[in-house]
Design an enzyme around this catalytic site. Structure first.
Site, PDB file in Angstrom:
ATOM      1  N   GLN B 119      76.716  26.842 -40.339  1.00 33.20           N
ATOM      2  CA  GLN B 119      76.342  28.117 -40.954  1.00 33.20           C
ATOM      3  C   GLN B 119      77.094  28.314 -42.267  1.00 33.20           C
ATOM      4  O   GLN B 119      78.301  28.567 -42.254  1.00 33.20           O
ATOM      5  CB  GLN B 119      76.702  29.246 -39.970  1.00 33.20           C
ATOM      6  CG  GLN B 119      76.464  30.645 -40.493  1.00 33.20           C
ATOM      7  CD  GLN B 119      77.025  31.700 -39.541  1.00 33.20           C
ATOM      8  OE1 GLN B 119      77.995  31.434 -38.821  1.00 33.20           O
ATOM      9  NE2 GLN B 119      76.440  32.875 -39.530  1.00 33.20           N
ATOM     10  N   GLY B 120      76.389  28.218 -43.376  1.00 34.42           N
ATOM     11  CA  GLY B 120      77.038  28.373 -44.677  1.00 34.42           C
ATOM     12  C   GLY B 120      76.832  29.762 -45.229  1.00 34.42           C
ATOM     13  O   GLY B 120      76.006  29.970 -46.124  1.00 34.42           O
ATOM     14  N   SER B 122      79.912  32.450 -45.369  1.00 34.65           N
ATOM     15  CA  SER B 122      81.123  32.951 -46.034  1.00 34.65           C
ATOM     16  C   SER B 122      81.542  32.085 -47.222  1.00 34.65           C
ATOM     17  O   SER B 122      81.367  30.876 -47.213  1.00 34.65           O
ATOM     18  CB  SER B 122      82.286  32.986 -45.046  1.00 34.65           C
ATOM     19  OG  SER B 122      81.927  33.676 -43.889  1.00 34.65           O
ATOM     20  N   GLU B 237      73.890  36.257 -33.888  1.00 34.56           N
ATOM     21  CA  GLU B 237      75.272  35.779 -33.776  1.00 34.56           C
ATOM     22  C   GLU B 237      76.129  36.793 -33.033  1.00 34.56           C
ATOM     23  O   GLU B 237      77.007  36.435 -32.254  1.00 34.56           O
ATOM     24  CB  GLU B 237      75.865  35.524 -35.172  1.00 34.56           C
ATOM     25  CG  GLU B 237      77.301  35.008 -35.110  1.00 34.56           C
ATOM     26  CD  GLU B 237      77.876  34.584 -36.455  1.00 34.56           C
ATOM     27  OE1 GLU B 237      77.279  34.903 -37.503  1.00 34.56           O
ATOM     28  OE2 GLU B 237      78.930  33.921 -36.449  1.00 34.56           O
ATOM     29  N   GLU B 370      86.298  45.495 -37.802  1.00 34.60           N
ATOM     30  CA  GLU B 370      86.207  46.629 -38.721  1.00 34.60           C
ATOM     31  C   GLU B 370      84.781  46.767 -39.255  1.00 34.60           C
ATOM     32  O   GLU B 370      84.247  47.877 -39.362  1.00 34.60           O
ATOM     33  CB  GLU B 370      87.190  46.442 -39.892  1.00 34.60           C
ATOM     34  CG  GLU B 370      88.663  46.584 -39.515  1.00 34.60           C
ATOM     35  CD  GLU B 370      89.239  45.355 -38.800  1.00 34.60           C
ATOM     36  OE1 GLU B 370      88.566  44.302 -38.762  1.00 34.60           O
ATOM     37  OE2 GLU B 370      90.366  45.449 -38.279  1.00 34.60           O
TER      38      GLU B 370
END
Ligand SMILES: Cc1cc2nc3c(=O)[nH]c(=O)nc-3n(C[C@H](O)[C@H](O)[C@H](O)COP(=O)(O)OP(=O)(O)OC[C@H]3O[C@@H](n4cnc5c(N)ncnc54)[C@H](O)[C@@H]3O)c2cc1C
Lengths: 375, 385
Positions: B119-120, B122, B237, B370
């Site tokens: 998974q690209g 971030s 996810e 958060e």
């Protein structure tokens, strides 16, 4: 009882800060860990610490020391904690060394303490037998006959036991697990027949050992004391550990604060987010509570206050609580970066966990505090 | 109902035939290939790696009840469940947004567990603020040319393909210039540099693209419309059924309760340490609450009784639960939980310690706690920004 540092203590702190900044960046600890260094600390630096008088802070002049107090040693330890210096102050000076110093055994003091003060001899203390801290639970036996003791048992988590020249072994001459009566502290040479030492590799990169004692014989002249001595040694060591871990906690806090002021997301510093701001405030409060109660514990011991044991347990409980909160928040607030080994904050996190558990965790000390207070 | 019973019998027979005892260890990372391989093949042949996908894409074509029954039977014997970025994230997203051609091309290998995905999303400057990403793709005939950097890419060093968010319009507002592209990892313009984690493993990597190429046929959703697709993928996810199963990195050898019992010891039938005992019970109650709430979320959705989206609380409560569970284990082990490796510690203790370390990430990956709470406040509770 002062909750601020005296002129002399401020000077000592400055010396410590300068010395450690020059000689002990966090990277030194990281390198020792990465190289899986056999000693686990830097002997040359230990020698220099001895030359600076740190090793002998508590010792009398006659034994090569400067006869200062735990408050002074606390100043040094706090600074060591900030840079994660792995030198064996806790194990050698506060556990093994202090058991000799606080004993009534003058002959052993004369033999051991001057060599300790110069950094030439290393000590350790073998107390724990299970993972859960319970100082009177000792099963290791010391059978007395004909003027000598024969020791049998297995000890765990002997801090720096892998390099100690002599080990103070807590053993039982009578009674059963949990009894305070019947405990004896005996000084055993690490190379004595029947002693086997297995170094263990720990999450904080420090060193400890499991020590097996099989038919180890020591003379009656190696007797240091009983459970009263053990209690005094543990109180002093615990207060000192509270000081050291406060330094580590404080540094983890400062680094996290700096990160909140530096890292940007959504076009602003993440420290702008109220969700993080409030928690930073909580961390600050826990940290400062910990500092106050730690300072109180050090002076309670130095002044020989009646409530010193309570003060020490209160300090370790609070310092453990602060360490846990700030360690966890430090990782969380660093996000993905906090999870990488490359970032130093993880080293602080792991050291804080070890300190939190060492010599009794918060629950242990809360229970002890309650017992001492009579409830 | 009778059919479902018959199906469960079928599953049990399948397990008896294909899942030897030594394989019944949960979702562990260290199962030897010669043991896992035949199991994966047997599952794939039945379409049971992705039981609820249509059979034409390699799935099992099972309805919801049968899928649940299959999972329950597998879980009951701790048979490894084959889950990957492909099965749990990309697959469901492609089923919704993919073209027919993309489904055929990509879903079948996922359902056979033959192509591994990473998974690209971030980037160094774009974590929580994912939509600020800078990695770019430019059109060159039938291809995209990709330049930029990704970070924290789990499994990148072992992945065959990547699903990647790239910026395709630099002038548009940040959410409107992003595309969702698929391309192979094994090509000259891709470089992978593994990063070590605090638990000593190196599950994730930095990934550098310098002229990497992908086909325009592998653009998922419209050009510059990738954010919608990405949000859907993030929902997959973040979804959880509420079982912890050890958190990131898979199952431990021993359940948390068994571990704590052994470390603390039992006295007169109860845990010898009352504090640990109470915390463990609170934790197990929390786990039940989460599992039931996630089940209720699914049932309400089917019954059309949704008031507020309660599934949104799953990810952060799951993360807290997993972390708390490991904290209790560490407290139970005391100094025996401080071992890093080697002599002096039991294998179970060392495993727990590493799990404690790696599960710190559970409140970070897939959107931090958060961020989950911000989403809940805004989208679910409608609080003003
Ligand atoms: C083990 C692991 C595996 C991962 N695998 C992958 C992967 O395979 N692919 C991939 O693309 N990514 C992956 N990630 C990356 C993950 O998605 C990011 O780390 C995460 O989204 C947080 O981004 P960041 O690390 O940049 O932290 P930052 O966004 O910089 O956050 C730092 C801190 O600020 C807080 N913060 C940020 N914004 C706000 C706000 N608005 N309000 C309050 N607090 C805020 C965060 O919660 C956090 O505590 C992985 C991460 C980990 C730890």
């Amino acid at each position: 009882m002062a909750l601020t540092l005296s002129e002399d203590q401020l000077l000592l702190r400055e010396t410590a800060q300068t010395f450690l900044a020059d000689n002990s960046p966090v990277k030194r600890m990281r390198d020792l860990r990465d190289e899986n260094d056999a000693t686990g600390f830097t002997r040359a630096l230990w020698k220099e610490m001895a030359d600076l008088g740190w090793v002998g802070i508590l010792l009398s002049e006659e034994h090569g020391g400067s006869e200062m107090g735990l408050a002074e040693l606390g100043v040094v330890l706090l600074e060591c904690g900030r840079v994660l210096a792995p030198e064996p102050l806790l194990s050698s000076v506060l556990l093994g060394g202090n058991a000799v110093r606080l004993s009534g055994n003058e002959a052993l003091q004369k033999d051991v303490l001057p060599a300790l003060a110069t950094g030439d001899r290393l000590l350790a203390m073998a107390l724990e037998e299970s993972g859960r801290f319970a100082p009177y639970a000792t099963l290791t036996t010391a059978k007395e006959s004909g003027g000598s003791y024969t020791i049998d048992g297995t000890k765990r988590y002997v801090l720096d036991g892998h390099v100690a020249d002599q080990i103070v072994v807590v053993a039982r001459t009578s009674g059963s697990a949990g009894d305070r009566d019947g405990l004896a502290l005996l000084l055993v040479d690490a190379n004595a027949a029947g002693v086997s030492i297995e170094r263990t590799s720990m999450i904080d990169g420090r060193n400890a050992a499991h020590v097996k004692l099989e038919g180890v014989e020591v003379g009656a002249d190696r007797l240091l004391g009983n459970a009263d001595l053990l209690d005094s040694v543990l109180d002093q060591a615990t207060a000192a550990l509270a000081a050291e871990m406060l330094g580590t906690t404080e540094e983890a806090f400062e680094r996290t604060l700096a990160y909140l002021k530096d890292r940007e997301q959504f076009g602003v510093k993440i420290g702008t987010f109220q969700a993080l701001k409030h928690r930073a405030g909580e961390m600050f409060a826990e940290l400062e509570f910990a500092r106050s109660i730690m300072l109180d514990a050090l002076s309670a011991v130095d002044e020989g206050r009646d409530d010193a044991p309570q003060a020490v347990s209160a300090a370790k409980a609070q310092c453990s609580k602060a360490a846990r909160l700030i360690g966890a928040e430090a990782i969380q607030m660093h996000g993905g970066t906090g999870m990488t080994d490359e970032e130093d904050i993880g080293l602080f996190f792991k050291r804080l966990k070890a300190a939190e558990v060492s010599l009794g965790d918060a629950t242990y000390h809360q229970r002890r505090f309650a017992s001492l207070q009579g409830y | 109902m009778a059919d479902l019973e018959a199906f469960k019998e079928e599953v049990r027979a399948f397990i008896a035939e294909h899942c030897p005892q030594e394989l019944r260890v949960g979702n562990r990372m260290d199962i030897p290939g010669e043991l896992l391989g035949p199991w994966v093949k047997a599952l794939a042949d039945r379409g049971w790696i992705t039981p609820d996908w249509p059979t034409e894409y390699g799935g099992g074509g099972l309805d919801r009840k049968a899928t649940a029954a299959l999972r329950a039977e597998l879980k009951a014997v701790r048979a490894p469940i084959i889950s990957s970025f492909g099965t749990s994230m990309l697959g469901p997203t492609l089923l919704e947004y993919g073209t027919e051609e993309q489904k055929k091309k990509h879903l079948i290998p996922i359902s056979k567990h033959s192509i591994r995905w990473c998974q690209g999303f971030s980037e160094p400057g774009s974590g929580s603020d994912l939509a600020s990403l800078q990695c770019r793709a430019e059109r060159d005939g039938d291809e995209f040319v990709i330049t930029g950097q990704k970070i924290w890419t789990t499994g990148a060093d072992r992945a065959d393909w990547i699903f990647c968010l790239v910026r395709t319009d630099f002038d548009a507002p940040k959410h409107e210039g992003i595309s969702f592209v698929l391309f192979p990892m094994n090509q000259p313009g891709v470089e992978v540099a593994p990063l070590q984690l605090i638990d000593g493993t190196a599950h994730f990597s930095q990934v550098f693209f310098d002229g990497a190429r992908g086909s325009v046929d592998d653009l998922v959703g419209p050009a510059n419309g990738g954010w919608t697709v990405a949000k859907k993928l993030l929902q997959h996810e973040r979804s959880t059924d509420g079982s912890s199963d050890g958190g990131i990195g898979g199952s431990a050898k021993e359940t948390i309760v068994d571990f704590v019992k052994r470390e603390v010891g039992m006295e007169d039938g109860v845990l010898a340490d009352p504090t640990i005992r109470e915390r463990l019970a609170a934790q197990e109650i929390d786990k039940r609450c989460l599992g039931l709430t996630m089940r209720r979320a699914a049932e309400e959705a089917r019954a059309g009784q949704i008031n507020r989206d309660i599934s949104s609380i799953g990810k952060f409560r799951w993360a807290n639960m997993v972390k708390n569970e490991q904290d209790i284990a560490m407290d139970a082990a005391g100094t025996q939980g401080l071992g890093w490796e080697g002599a002096g510690f039991e294998a179970n203790q060392l495993e727990r310690t590493r799990k404690w370390l790696i599960t710190r990430a559970d409140s970070i990956w897939g959107g931090t706690n958060e961020i989950q709470l911000n989403v809940i406040a805004k989208r679910v509770l409608g609080l003003p920004e």
